[in-house]
Write a protein that holds these residues in place. Sequence first.
Motif, PDB file in Angstrom:
ATOM      1  N   PHE A   1      -2.264   7.944  -3.362  1.00 40.02           N
ATOM      2  CA  PHE A   1      -0.928   7.469  -3.725  1.00 40.02           C
ATOM      3  C   PHE A   1      -1.066   6.135  -4.441  1.00 40.02           C
ATOM      4  N   LEU A   2       0.005   5.732  -5.083  1.00 40.94           N
ATOM      5  CA  LEU A   2       0.058   4.435  -5.764  1.00 40.94           C
ATOM      6  C   LEU A   2       0.776   3.428  -4.874  1.00 40.94           C
ATOM      7  N   ALA A   3       0.426   2.179  -5.008  1.00 37.01           N
ATOM      8  CA  ALA A   3       1.124   1.124  -4.267  1.00 37.01           C
ATOM      9  C   ALA A   3       2.603   1.127  -4.644  1.00 37.01           C
ATOM     10  N   GLU A   4       2.891   1.456  -5.886  1.00 41.50           N
ATOM     11  CA  GLU A   4       4.272   1.539  -6.359  1.00 41.50           C
ATOM     12  C   GLU A   4       5.057   2.601  -5.589  1.00 41.50           C
ATOM     13  N   ASP A   5       4.394   3.722  -5.242  1.00 44.25           N
ATOM     14  CA  ASP A   5       5.050   4.772  -4.467  1.00 44.25           C
ATOM     15  C   ASP A   5       5.491   4.235  -3.106  1.00 44.25           C
ATOM     16  N   ILE A   6       4.662   3.422  -2.493  1.00 42.35           N
ATOM     17  CA  ILE A   6       4.977   2.844  -1.182  1.00 42.35           C
ATOM     18  C   ILE A   6       6.142   1.862  -1.325  1.00 42.35           C
ATOM     19  N   ALA A   7       6.108   1.035  -2.377  1.00 41.90           N
ATOM     20  CA  ALA A   7       7.188   0.073  -2.618  1.00 41.90           C
ATOM     21  C   ALA A   7       8.521   0.803  -2.810  1.00 41.90           C
ATOM     22  N   ILE A   8       8.502   1.902  -3.550  1.00 40.81           N
ATOM     23  CA  ILE A   8       9.723   2.682  -3.789  1.00 40.81           C
ATOM     24  C   ILE A   8      10.205   3.320  -2.483  1.00 40.81           C
ATOM     25  N   SER A   9       9.275   3.847  -1.706  1.00 42.52           N
ATOM     26  CA  SER A   9       9.623   4.468  -0.422  1.00 42.52           C
ATOM     27  C   SER A   9      10.280   3.452   0.514  1.00 42.52           C
ATOM     28  N   ILE A  10       9.737   2.236   0.567  1.00 43.28           N
ATOM     29  CA  ILE A  10      10.302   1.176   1.412  1.00 43.28           C
ATOM     30  C   ILE A  10      11.693   0.789   0.919  1.00 43.28           C
ATOM     31  N   LEU A  11      11.856   0.693  -0.387  1.00 42.86           N
ATOM     32  CA  LEU A  11      13.158   0.349  -0.955  1.00 42.86           C
ATOM     33  C   LEU A  11      14.198   1.411  -0.589  1.00 42.86           C
ATOM     34  N   GLU A  12      13.818   2.682  -0.728  1.00 44.18           N
ATOM     35  CA  GLU A  12      14.756   3.767  -0.427  1.00 44.18           C
ATOM     36  C   GLU A  12      15.086   3.838   1.066  1.00 44.18           C
ATOM     37  N   GLU A  13      14.092   3.634   1.920  1.00 42.79           N
ATOM     38  CA  GLU A  13      14.277   3.778   3.362  1.00 42.79           C
ATOM     39  C   GLU A  13      14.916   2.554   4.019  1.00 42.79           C
ATOM     40  N   TYR A  14      14.465   1.346   3.593  1.00 38.53           N
ATOM     41  CA  TYR A  14      14.890   0.115   4.277  1.00 38.53           C
ATOM     42  C   TYR A  14      15.738  -0.818   3.419  1.00 38.53           C
ATOM     43  N   GLY A  15      15.792  -0.542   2.121  1.00 38.62           N
ATOM     44  CA  GLY A  15      16.546  -1.423   1.234  1.00 38.62           C
ATOM     45  C   GLY A  15      15.835  -2.743   0.965  1.00 38.62           C
ATOM     46  N   GLU A  16      14.560  -2.819   1.316  1.00 33.53           N
ATOM     47  CA  GLU A  16      13.750  -4.029   1.095  1.00 33.53           C
ATOM     48  C   GLU A  16      12.967  -3.870  -0.194  1.00 33.53           C
ATOM     49  N   THR A  17      12.905  -4.938  -0.975  1.00 35.73           N
ATOM     50  CA  THR A  17      12.159  -4.906  -2.222  1.00 35.73           C
ATOM     51  C   THR A  17      10.901  -5.746  -2.088  1.00 35.73           C
ATOM     52  N   TYR A  18       9.762  -5.110  -2.298  1.00 31.79           N
ATOM     53  CA  TYR A  18       8.477  -5.804  -2.309  1.00 31.79           C
ATOM     54  C   TYR A  18       7.806  -5.523  -3.644  1.00 31.79           C
TER      55      TYR A  18
END
Length: 184
Positions: free
Chosen positions: A125-142
Motif C-alpha cells: 500500500f501507499l502511505a497516501e492510502d493510509i492518510a486517505i483512510s484516516i481522513l475518511e474514518e476519523y476526519g483527521e488530516t495527516y
Amino acid sequence: MKEVVVIAEYADILRRYMKKFSLEAIDIAYLAKSIKKTISAVLDNTGSIQLETAEAIAQSFGLRYFEFGNPDHPIPSFDSLPEKTKQRIAYRKAEGTPKETTYTQSDINHQINEAITIYKVGDEFLAEDIAISILEEYGETYSVSQIIDRFKKSFKEKIERTERKDTAREGRGPKPVFYKLVKK
C-alpha cells in the motif's frame, strides 16, 4: 546545612516576592532568562538552580543574590524595581493568571493501526492510502510525510518500505514508494 533546606528557604523567599508583586513562575523565568520548569522545580523543592540563575532572579528585583537570599532583607518597593520587571508586573496584571495549555498526544499511531487492519501480511500500500483512510474514518488530516515518519518509528516492526514505485502516477517529482505489511 543540607542543600534541601537551603532550596526550601530560597523557595520561600521567592514565593514572598512573587506574592508581593503578583508574579507567576513563568514571569520569574522570563525575567531571569530561564525556563519555567526550573523555577517550578525550585518552588516545589524538587530541583535546584545555579548561582547565575539565582543572581538573575535577584537582579529581576534590583538586588544581588546574597541580598535576595537573606530572609531579613526588606522586599524592594515597586518604584525601585528594574523597568523590565515593572513591565512584566503590568503585563501579568493585565493578562491574569496564565493558563496551562496541555497538548494531547496525537492519535496517529492508533489511527494507522486501525487503517492497516484491512491489509494482510504481504499486502502493499501507499502511505497516501493510509492518510486517505484516516481522513475518511476519523476526519483527521495527516501529511504523507507524517505517516511515513510513523512507519519508520512506531511501525518499523510491522511495515517495511519496498523498492517498488507507483509508476501509474503522472507528473513531475519522485514517484511514491509502496510499503508492505510484514506483521499483524
